[in-house]
Structure formats: structure tokens, C-alpha cells
Design an enzyme around this catalytic site. Structure first.
Site, mmCIF file in Angstrom:
data_model
loop_
_atom_site.group_PDB
_atom_site.id
_atom_site.type_symbol
_atom_site.label_atom_id
_atom_site.label_comp_id
_atom_site.label_asym_id
_atom_site.label_seq_id
_atom_site.Cartn_x
_atom_site.Cartn_y
_atom_site.Cartn_z
ATOM 1 N N SER A 68 -5.100 32.175 32.551
ATOM 2 C CA SER A 68 -4.640 30.828 32.931
ATOM 3 C C SER A 68 -5.257 29.706 32.104
ATOM 4 C CB SER A 68 -4.930 30.569 34.406
ATOM 5 O OG SER A 68 -3.968 31.193 35.207
ATOM 6 N N LYS A 71 -2.956 27.959 29.795
ATOM 7 C CA LYS A 71 -1.947 27.025 30.314
ATOM 8 C C LYS A 71 -2.240 25.567 29.941
ATOM 9 C CE LYS A 71 -1.111 29.960 34.401
ATOM 10 N NZ LYS A 71 -1.460 30.104 35.836
ATOM 11 N N TYR A 196 5.169 33.672 27.949
ATOM 12 C CA TYR A 196 4.112 33.424 28.945
ATOM 13 C C TYR A 196 3.053 34.536 28.933
ATOM 14 C CZ TYR A 196 1.832 33.054 33.495
ATOM 15 O OH TYR A 196 0.883 32.985 34.485
ATOM 16 N N VAL A 266 -8.045 34.521 35.314
ATOM 17 C CA VAL A 266 -8.403 35.698 36.109
ATOM 18 C C VAL A 266 -9.174 36.768 35.335
ATOM 19 C CG1 VAL A 266 -6.671 35.571 37.930
ATOM 20 C CG2 VAL A 266 -6.121 36.736 35.802
HETATM 21 N N1 LIG Z 1 -4.714 32.921 37.263
HETATM 22 C C1 LIG Z 1 -4.441 33.464 36.112
HETATM 23 O O1 LIG Z 1 -5.266 33.540 35.221
HETATM 24 C C2 LIG Z 1 -3.074 34.020 36.079
HETATM 25 C C3 LIG Z 1 -2.623 34.446 34.704
HETATM 26 C C4 LIG Z 1 -1.975 35.788 34.726
HETATM 27 N N2 LIG Z 1 -1.496 36.085 33.412
HETATM 28 C C5 LIG Z 1 -0.836 35.824 35.733
HETATM 29 O O2 LIG Z 1 0.219 35.391 35.396
HETATM 30 O O3 LIG Z 1 -0.954 36.268 36.833
#
Ligand SMILES: NC(=O)CC[C@H](N)C(=O)O
Length: 312
Positions: A68, A71, A196, A266
Site C-alpha cells: 500500500s 499508493k 495495481y 501489509v
Molecule cells: N494494505 C495493503 O498493503 C494492501 C495492498 C495489497 N496489495 C492488497 O491489495 O491487498
């Protein structure tokens, strides 16, 4: 060198080891199977100061995927590609208070656009806005942008993590098809998801993360060349989102306890910055229930209290 910097360089290994105990209170993300191999007891940090150099401690060389954290930077690229009006036609500006992969609010508002660009639904919408003729071309543009910010042209996708996520991402697929039905995604859903998952699987270490954060700390300017890599206005937007939504539905507590713009992923990474001063990269793969690194948050909390870094 300032006194603070000297104290930081000297004290960092001690503070890190004190925070390491908190890795035992978390667990490694397993919903993306490949992430489950990460070392649960690891903790590393790198802090970069444009002038004085690099402070580091623990497993700062451990590679991890941005997840994430990416992002924030796809948001910046989407703003540079489409402008504010183009981006905010597809995503909102408000925190959700829900989990990062929640579908809940998408059906509660009209138009059904994601609440913000840092939850999964919002970041999937942002992926669709990146310019490029094909998913491969969009991914290449994202990589080129990230490499420039990290000051490292070796940055690349971890293909094992990419494959692992794309094979198991039933929830993200649901979100994306929901967005398609709501008219948020114009493009083919699988092509958007490819972009993504690819940007989530870009791999970095704490130093590269700290370098990306340092550019944000300096309002979009490359700390070495002085060149503007991102317009200041867009960095301001990204930092505002980092404060309100960067640590998922724990952003309020993080703002109170740490008080710095930050974004977690995550895989256990956290990017944080002290405006005008430092870029910070942290990794600690053991996560709490909200998806944030237990020990990483503790370490940032310690440093912020020690040096009075809160922006509030
Ligand atoms: N919270 C995250 O880091 C989510 C990213 C992870 N690639 C997902 O889409 O679930």
C-alpha cells in the site's frame, strides 16, 4: 552536523532493539501467500537527511514489497497525468474508518466512488488513471517514476509476490468489478488490476523508502539535484491523505501518538517523513489487526516523542 542528528545516529540501534520486542505482538500477513515467508522478528530503519547523510539500524537491508505504500506515489503520478479535477472525479478525499479492503461504503454513497485513494478501491481507481497504452506501458511508467524518487534504477517488481497476489486476490477483484459496475473504471478490469498488483509488488529496502520519503519531505524536490520531481501542490495533497488515511483505520491514533505524515503496507513497511528535514523508511513484517507494523509504529512513536517531531 546537528546535535539532534548525532543523537539520532547514536541512539537508533538502542531504540530499535527496544521496539523489536513488539514484533511478538503481531503476525505476518498471510492473505497474500508469498508474504507469509517474511521474517516475523525483523525490524529495520533508515533515516535520510539531505545534508548530513544516513542513519540506520537493524535489518535495514531487508527487501520487502511496497504494497500500500506504492499508493501514495501512484496517486502523485495520476495527479501529474490527469490534474486534480481528473483524479477527484474518480476518488474522494475522506477517511473511511473501515478496513483497507472494505467494500462497505461503495454502496452507501452516490456516486459510488471510493472514499479516498489510499484504500484498495481508491488505489485501483487510481491505477486506471495512469497514462499508457497497455498495462505493461503503465507499469513501466510507474517504475520509472519510483526509480527516480528512490534515486535507484535497480528498483523492480517481485514477480513471485505479484503472481501470488494475482492468483488469490478475490476480494480486490470483487472491489474492481464493483467499481466497473459503478462506472468508476472505464478500462478492462483485469488490465487495471494487473497495473495495481504490479505496483504493489515493487520491491524496496529501507534506504530506498527513506529516499522516496525525503523527496516528499522536501515538497517534491530531489534532495541531490534540486530538481522538481513532483509539483509542490500534489505533494501537499499526498501528505494530507497520509495524515488522514495513511495508516488505514488507525490513522487517528497514529496522528496523536506520532504526528507525522506516513503510509504503511501489509509487507510491514512504513514510509514517514519529518517535513523539511528527514525521510524515513521502516520495515517490521509483524502486523497488528489493522495491518500496521507493530514494532515499526512503536519505533516511530519513540523517535517522535524523543525529538518532538509531531507536526501538530
Ligand atoms: N494494505 C495493503 O498493503 C494492501 C495492498 C495489497 N496489495 C492488497 O491489495 O491487498
Amino acid at each position: 552536523m546537528t546535535t539532534e542528528w548525532n543523537q539520532l545516529v547514536e541512539g537508533l540501534p538502542r531504540w530499535l532493539e527496544a521496539s523489536r520486542a513488539y514484533t511478538a505482538q503481531g503476525s505476518v500477513a498471510a492473505y497474500i501467500p508469498e508474504l507469509a515467508h517474511a521474517p516475523a522478528g525483523a525490524l529495520g530503519i533508515t533515516i535520510m537527511d539531505g545534508a548530513s547523510g544516513v542513519a540506520r539500524a537493524g535489518e535495514a537491508d531487508l527487501p520487502f514489497t511496497l504494497q500500500s505504500i506504492s499508493k501514495v506515489f501512484t496517486l502523485l503520478l495520476a495527479l501529474m497525468d490527469n490534474g486534480e479535477d481528473g483524479v477527484f472525479a474518480k476518488v474522494g478525499m475522506e477517511p473511511t474508518g473501515d478496513n483497507f479492503n472494505s467494500m462497505l461504503k461503495l454502496e452507501l454513497v452516490d456516486p459510488g466512488i471510493p472514499f479516498n485513494p489510499l484504500i484498495n478501491a481508491g488505489a485501483i481507481a487510481i491505477s486506471s488513471l495512469i497514462h499508457g497504452a497497455t498495462p505493461a506501458e503503465k507499469t513501466e511508467r510507474i517504475l520509472a517514476f519510483f526509480r527516480e524518487l528512490a534515486g535507484d534504477h535497480s528498483l523492480a517488481c517481485n514477480e513471485d509476490v505479484y503472481r501470488s497476489e494475482t492468483q488469490t486476490a478475490h476480494r480486490n477483484r470483487s472491489l474492481a468489478y464493483f467499481l466497473k459496475a459503478n462506472g468508476v473504471l472505464d478500462a478492462d478490469v483485469e488490465e487495471v488490476l494487473e497495473v495495481y498488483f504490479k505496483h504493489c509488488s515493487i520491491e524496496a529496502n529501507c534506504r530506498q523508502l527513506a529516499r522516496m520519503a525525503l523527496v516528499l519531505a522536501h515538497d517534491g524536490t530531489d534532495p541531490e539535484s534540486g530538481r522538481e520531481l513532483v509539483p509542490r501542490r500534489y505533494v501537499r495533497i499526498a501528505k494530507s491523505f497520509m495524515i488522514t488515511c495513511g495508516m488505514y483505520n488507525e490513522s487517528g491514533a497514529f496522528a496523536i501518538r506520532v504526528g507525522l505524515p506516513a503510509k504503511s503496507g501489509v509487507s510491514g513497511g512504513i514510509l514517514a517523513l519529518v517535513p523539511g528535514r528527514y525521510g524515513i523508511g521502516v520495515v517490521g513484517p509483524a502486523l497488528n489487526a489493522k495491518g500496521n507494523s507493530t514494532a515499526g509504529v512503536h519505533l516511530l512513536q519513540t523517535l517522535s516523542a524523543e525529538f518532538d517531531w509531531s507536526i501538530f
